[in-house]
Design an enzyme around this catalytic site. Structure first.
Site, PDB file in Angstrom:
ATOM      1  N   GLY A 199      -4.244  -7.199 -13.359  1.00 33.78           N
ATOM      2  CA  GLY A 199      -4.405  -5.814 -13.770  1.00 33.78           C
ATOM      3  C   GLY A 199      -5.691  -5.197 -13.237  1.00 33.78           C
ATOM      4  O   GLY A 199      -6.176  -4.203 -13.765  1.00 33.78           O
ATOM      5  N   ALA A 200      -6.262  -5.763 -12.189  1.00 32.09           N
ATOM      6  CA  ALA A 200      -7.529  -5.244 -11.660  1.00 32.09           C
ATOM      7  C   ALA A 200      -7.305  -4.379 -10.420  1.00 32.09           C
ATOM      8  O   ALA A 200      -8.243  -4.054  -9.703  1.00 32.09           O
ATOM      9  CB  ALA A 200      -8.470  -6.389 -11.338  1.00 32.09           C
ATOM     10  N   GLY A 201      -6.059  -4.024 -10.155  1.00 36.37           N
ATOM     11  CA  GLY A 201      -5.788  -3.150  -9.020  1.00 36.37           C
ATOM     12  C   GLY A 201      -5.760  -3.881  -7.695  1.00 36.37           C
ATOM     13  O   GLY A 201      -5.874  -3.272  -6.631  1.00 36.37           O
ATOM     14  N   LEU A 202      -5.604  -5.208  -7.713  1.00 40.97           N
ATOM     15  CA  LEU A 202      -5.526  -5.963  -6.453  1.00 40.97           C
ATOM     16  C   LEU A 202      -4.086  -6.422  -6.187  1.00 40.97           C
ATOM     17  O   LEU A 202      -3.829  -7.343  -5.416  1.00 40.97           O
ATOM     18  CB  LEU A 202      -6.475  -7.166  -6.474  1.00 40.97           C
ATOM     19  N   SER A 217      -1.632  -7.823  -8.207  1.00 45.88           N
ATOM     20  CA  SER A 217      -1.080  -9.089  -8.712  1.00 45.88           C
ATOM     21  C   SER A 217       0.427  -8.942  -8.921  1.00 45.88           C
ATOM     22  O   SER A 217       1.172  -9.911  -8.739  1.00 45.88           O
ATOM     23  CB  SER A 217      -1.782  -9.524  -9.996  1.00 45.88           C
ATOM     24  N   SER A 218       0.904  -7.745  -9.272  1.00 46.17           N
ATOM     25  CA  SER A 218       2.353  -7.609  -9.495  1.00 46.17           C
ATOM     26  C   SER A 218       3.125  -7.652  -8.168  1.00 46.17           C
ATOM     27  O   SER A 218       4.137  -8.344  -8.071  1.00 46.17           O
ATOM     28  CB  SER A 218       2.690  -6.364 -10.319  1.00 46.17           C
ATOM     29  N   ASP A 255       1.583  -1.645  -1.444  1.00 46.96           N
ATOM     30  CA  ASP A 255       1.134  -2.958  -1.936  1.00 46.96           C
ATOM     31  C   ASP A 255       2.071  -4.065  -1.470  1.00 46.96           C
ATOM     32  O   ASP A 255       1.626  -5.120  -1.003  1.00 46.96           O
ATOM     33  CB  ASP A 255       1.090  -2.969  -3.466  1.00 46.96           C
TER      34      ASP A 255
HETATM   35  C1  GLA Z   1      -0.852   1.453  -6.608  1.00 39.17           C
HETATM   36  C2  GLA Z   1       0.583   1.596  -6.110  1.00 39.17           C
HETATM   37  C3  GLA Z   1       0.611   1.888  -4.624  1.00 39.17           C
HETATM   38  C4  GLA Z   1      -0.306   3.061  -4.275  1.00 39.17           C
HETATM   39  C5  GLA Z   1      -1.681   2.895  -4.917  1.00 39.17           C
HETATM   40  C6  GLA Z   1      -2.537   4.115  -4.748  1.00 39.17           C
HETATM   41  O1  GLA Z   1      -1.453   0.340  -6.048  1.00 39.17           O
HETATM   42  O2  GLA Z   1       1.332   0.442  -6.397  1.00 39.17           O
HETATM   43  O3  GLA Z   1       1.936   2.131  -4.219  1.00 39.17           O
HETATM   44  O4  GLA Z   1       0.278   4.281  -4.634  1.00 39.17           O
HETATM   45  O5  GLA Z   1      -1.589   2.609  -6.300  1.00 39.17           O
HETATM   46  O6  GLA Z   1      -2.821   4.343  -3.419  1.00 39.17           O
END
Ligand code: GLA
Length: 384
Positions: A121-124, A126-127, A171
């Protein structure tokens, strides 16, 4: 965690040996934020941390899900379709199985053990990492012959339709298609892509985790998605475009009166200018103009903070420090925002000093410490 330890964990849980081992990384986005679902260009790269999956087929017609990071488990009979069961982690691989089946693929019983070393959940991503490793594994184990772009598209579908987040393709594409020491320049409309050499000389790519829980992230994300859709619809009254990113900043200025809503105008202005910044950043990177690349990172952050409003006090504090620290030539939040991570380009021989100072600055203002590590662009999903 080393392979032998994971094998032992698999044996403990399933009383048998794992026969397949896979790994999928997470990602950072260097520049091009919140424009993948607007048909724009993005520049992500895979990182070295990610998700391992150990697997063995079983004859019990069961999908058995285990994870070293979470205590919840699931034993589900093989059946033609599944629905999401709540917020548990196994919904991500379950969604992949469901969508593979919907695409006509036949899957049989499997014992699956996951372990991830990405901060969750840190925006890297993981999902995306767990989705892509699952699809890649199923393709290998059952001979589905899916290429990595098809896997990324399927994983996006899982996120959109099974999990319920309207994310773009960035992602999943990054973690499926990453290459060592390369950034990916991806057109999210056409899926045309090129690899750019990520040659940053005596600099280092630092990842600073704000450690802020991203509790409202999914709903806020979907809200931004809807705002972009609304702005586009108003612009389409006079402009023949399918996506906001087809509009240049100059054309946007001519037509912005059509949007006629201050919030929507800000959202759209971020999107059209960010898309331009990615193009400039790509040229800067190719020509080795790293200072210019860094300035574009700062400009991207400002736009995400002021126009798109997805940053927040924690990420702003990190970037604010970076502005005051001369050996750092650029920084920005990365990923969806609302907490999560920032990235910074820092002179290699100042990295330790940077880590210490940014941590002290952040802790004093926010009340708890950030996580800091260095990374380099890594390879995408693979058997290990
Ligand atoms: C999340 C989403 C991506 C993208 C970014 C923002 O990571 O999963 O598709 O939209 O946010 O750039």
């Amino acid at each position: 965690m080393i392979k032998a330890e994971l094998e032992k964990e698999f044996r403990n849980r399933f009383q048998r040996e794992a026969t397949y081992h896979f790994f999928c990384p997470g990602r950072v986005n260097l520049i091009g934020e919140h424009i993948d679902y607007n048909g724009g260009e993005v520049m992500p790269c895979a990182v070295s941390s990610g998700t391992w999956l150990l697997l063995a087929r079983n004859d019990d017609k069961q999908f058995r899900f285990r994870c070293l990071n979470f205590s919840e488990t699931a034993d589900l009979p093989v059946q033609p379709a599944y629905t999401k069961t709540g917020k548990e982690w196994f919904n991500y691989p379950l969604g992949v199985i469901h969508h593979l089946q919907q695409a006509g693929h036949v899957l049989e019983g499997m014992d699956l053990l996951y372990y991830g070393n990405l901060p969750i959940g840190a925006g890297l991503s993981s999902s995306a990492s767990i989705e892509v490793v699952t699809a890649f594994a199923c393709s290998n184990v059952f001979g589905l012959h899916l290429d990595n772009i098809s896997i990324a598209l399927l994983a996006k579908k899982v996120e959109n339709e099974f999990i319920g987040v309207n994310c773009g393709i960035m992602d999943q594409f990054a973690v499926a298609m990453g290459q060592q020491n390369k950034a990916i320049l991806l057109n999210c409309d056409t899926l045309d892509y090129t690899y750019l050499p990520f040659e940053i000389g005596d600099h280092i790519l630092a990842i600073i985790n704000s450690n802020k829980p991203r509790t409202l992230a999914d709903s806020k994300y979907n809200e931004r998605f809807a705002e972009c859709g609304a702005a586009l619809q108003r612009l389409q009254q006079e402009l023949d475009v399918k996506y906001l990113c087809e509009i240049t900043p100059e054309v946007f200025e001519q037509y912005r009166h059509l949007v006629a809503d201050p919030i929507l105008e800000k959202r759209a202005l971020h999107v059209v200018t960010e898309n331009e910044r990615v193009k400039l950043a790509g040229k800067a990177l190719e020509a080795g103009r790293l200072q210019e690349f860094g300035q574009l990172m700062y400009a991207s952050h400002r736009s995400l903070k002021e126009l798109y409003e997805v940053s927040g006090r924690e990420l702003d504090t990190i970037v604010e420090f970076c502005h005051t620290y001369a050996p750092c030539i650029g920084a920005r939040m990365t990923g969806a925002g609302f907490g999560g991570c920032a990235i910074a380009l820092v002179q290699r021989d100042h990295f330790d000093d940077f880590a210490e100072k940014v941590s002290a600055y952040y802790t004093e203002r926010i009340g708890y410490a950030p996580g800091i590590f260095a990374s380099a662009p890594a390879a995408g999903v693979r058997a290990v």
